[in-house]
Design a protein around this motif. Structure first.
Motif, short mmCIF file in Angstrom:
data_model
loop_
_atom_site.label_atom_id
_atom_site.label_comp_id
_atom_site.label_asym_id
_atom_site.label_seq_id
_atom_site.Cartn_x
_atom_site.Cartn_y
_atom_site.Cartn_z
N ASP A 56 0.90 -1.31 0.06
CA ASP A 56 0.04 0.07 0.14
C ASP A 56 0.82 1.06 0.00
N MET A 57 2.07 0.95 0.73
CA MET A 57 2.97 2.33 0.60
C MET A 57 4.48 1.88 0.79
N ILE A 58 5.12 2.67 0.41
CA ILE A 58 6.71 2.39 0.53
C ILE A 58 7.57 3.27 1.39
N CYS A 59 7.96 2.96 2.60
CA CYS A 59 8.73 3.90 3.39
C CYS A 59 10.26 3.54 3.09
N ILE A 60 10.75 4.61 3.39
CA ILE A 60 12.52 4.70 2.76
C ILE A 60 13.23 5.41 3.94
N GLU A 61 14.58 5.02 4.00
CA GLU A 61 15.27 5.65 4.91
C GLU A 61 15.91 7.03 4.20
N ALA A 62 14.88 7.80 4.48
CA ALA A 62 14.95 9.44 4.13
C ALA A 62 14.33 10.30 5.29
N ILE A 63 14.99 11.60 5.53
CA ILE A 63 14.14 12.38 6.55
C ILE A 63 13.00 13.00 5.94
N PRO A 64 11.88 13.03 6.55
CA PRO A 64 10.59 13.47 6.05
C PRO A 64 10.76 15.09 6.14
N THR A 65 10.10 15.88 5.40
CA THR A 65 10.26 17.09 5.65
C THR A 65 9.80 17.60 6.82
N TYR A 66 8.91 17.11 7.39
CA TYR A 66 8.79 18.23 8.90
C TYR A 66 9.73 17.64 10.20
N ASP A 67 11.01 17.01 9.70
CA ASP A 67 11.87 16.87 10.74
C ASP A 67 13.01 17.68 10.19
N THR A 68 12.64 18.99 10.76
CA THR A 68 13.58 20.16 9.86
C THR A 68 15.15 20.03 10.63
N ALA A 69 15.07 19.63 11.96
CA ALA A 69 16.20 19.42 12.69
C ALA A 69 17.12 18.33 12.24
N SER A 70 16.73 17.35 11.67
CA SER A 70 17.36 16.28 11.12
C SER A 70 18.11 16.86 9.63
N LEU A 71 16.94 17.70 8.94
CA LEU A 71 17.47 18.09 7.68
C LEU A 71 18.54 18.87 7.83
N LYS A 72 18.39 20.03 8.80
CA LYS A 72 19.41 20.89 9.02
C LYS A 72 20.98 20.35 9.31
N GLU A 73 20.80 19.51 10.12
CA GLU A 73 21.90 18.63 10.61
C GLU A 73 22.57 17.96 9.24
N ILE A 74 21.82 17.22 8.39
CA ILE A 74 22.51 16.28 7.52
C ILE A 74 22.66 17.06 6.37
N TRP A 75 21.69 17.84 5.79
CA TRP A 75 21.54 18.33 4.52
C TRP A 75 21.60 19.84 4.34
N PRO A 76 22.29 20.54 5.03
CA PRO A 76 22.30 22.08 4.93
C PRO A 76 22.64 22.73 3.62
N ASN A 77 23.57 22.21 2.95
CA ASN A 77 23.78 22.77 1.52
C ASN A 77 22.69 22.34 0.64
N THR A 78 22.30 21.13 0.63
CA THR A 78 21.10 20.67 -0.24
C THR A 78 19.90 21.65 0.06
N MET A 79 19.73 21.88 1.49
CA MET A 79 18.50 22.97 1.64
C MET A 79 18.63 24.37 0.98
N ARG A 80 19.92 24.79 0.92
CA ARG A 80 20.33 25.97 0.51
C ARG A 80 20.00 25.85 -1.00
N LYS A 81 20.28 24.79 -1.72
CA LYS A 81 19.96 24.72 -3.11
C LYS A 81 18.68 24.56 -3.38
N ALA A 82 17.77 23.97 -2.48
CA ALA A 82 16.34 23.94 -2.68
C ALA A 82 15.59 25.49 -2.44
N ASP A 83 16.39 26.15 -1.57
CA ASP A 83 15.84 27.46 -1.36
C ASP A 83 15.93 28.40 -2.59
#
Length: 305
Positions: A56-83
């Motif tokens: 019915d659904m596939i879950c993956i080892e990726a940070i969900p968008t609502y977990d901004t603390a994890s995103l900022k710690e692991i993908w800060p440069n990628t977040m800047r590109k996204a902005d």
């Protein structure tokens, strides 16, 4: 009458319990596969299994968008590109809808769904502009080799990230200190187990049996045992306790997110693809919460009987 009401209540409880139980199938993965050995691995078999499972659904080892603390710690440069991409989103034109959808996902920090849609996009000159600047190559990852192709065949349009990485820097620093302490205090047994496992890993990869090896209970349980055993090996080292506690917490959060995401989407048949080292602890937590868990290793054992 009283007995009839009691039976009715019991049947209702059993029905609700059955409805709330989630069936989770876990495929353990590596996060990178050497290109020279990729043709030897059983990626097609995994894709076929996922298609037959038809989750019915596939879950993956990726940070969900609502977990901004994890995103900022692991993908800060990628977040800047996204902005930066978000600022030009209205001006994006493409003959491929997947390119545009991928750009929308990327600008919302949903990077692996962006990669998934870009993976499906037609390789036109127009789309390649976005690939070259934003796309993270997935050709050697579990996503490009197994998850994305299988999801595309099933017509799945969205993958659900459930990872948790807040505090990762502190975890890695503590882990490095633990490894040094094990070495310099002559605590050889865990190091020998680790080195032996790495040797077996490389041997399995060269033989085209890596998927089977990393989904075996021996590999998954030995890694979990190493983590759980650290405070006993190093009772005076606070970092050893922290490494174990953080590892359990990360896996527990991932398990909780699987349950929450499945319930929010009314999904009962869930596929999880995750690094093999996580399988044992995630499975234990899900089962403790009353959910049915089957590992790909168990499936392979049944097929080989």
């Amino acid at each position: 009458m009283k007995h009839a009401i009691t039976i009715l209540i019991m049947l209702l409880v059993l029905k609700l319990s059955a409805q709330s139980q989630i069936n989770v199938t876990i495929i353990g993965t590596a996060h990178s596969f050497k290109k020279e050995y990729q043709p030897l691995q059983s990626f097609n078999e995994v894709q076929s299994f996922i298609k037959e499972l038809s989750p019915d659904m596939i879950c993956i080892e990726a940070i969900p968008t609502y977990d901004t603390a994890s995103l900022k710690e692991i993908w800060p440069n990628t977040m800047r590109k996204a902005d930066q991409l978000r600022d030009t989103l209205e001006n994006i034109t493409s003959d491929s809808e997947q390119v545009i959808v991928g750009a929308q996902y990327y600008s919302a920090y949903d990077f692996w769904n962006a990669y998934y849609h870009w993976f499906q996009a037609k390789q036109t000159e127009d789309s390649l502009r976005y690939f070259s600047k934003y796309f993270k190559d997935q050709s050697s990852s579990e996503f490009g080799l197994m998850v994305f192709p299988a999801a595309q065949k099933l017509g799945i349009t969205h993958l659900y990230g459930i990872d948790f990485r807040d505090g990762e820097d502190e975890f890695m620093a503590a882990n490095n200190k633990v490894l040094k302490k094990l070495f310099f205090s002559f605590k050889w047994k865990p190091l020998r187990v680790y080195l032996k496992t790495q040797k077996q890993y490389k041997k399995a990869e060269k033989a085209g049996e890596l998927i089977e090896f990393i989904n075996g209970a021996a590999f998954q349980d030995s890694f979990s045992a190493l983590i759980d055993d650290l405070p006993k090996r190093l009772p005076k080292l606070e970092e050893a306790k922290f490494v174990k506690a953080y590892w359990h917490h990360r896996n527990e959060v991932m398990a909780e997110r699987i349950i929450q995401t499945a319930q929010a989407n009314d999904a009962q048949n869930v596929l999880l693809t995750v690094g093999s080292a996580h399988v044992t602890h995630i499975k234990q937590f899900l089962e403790k919460e009353g959910h049915q868990v089957t590992t790909y290793g168990q499936i392979l054992n049944i097929k080989n009987q």
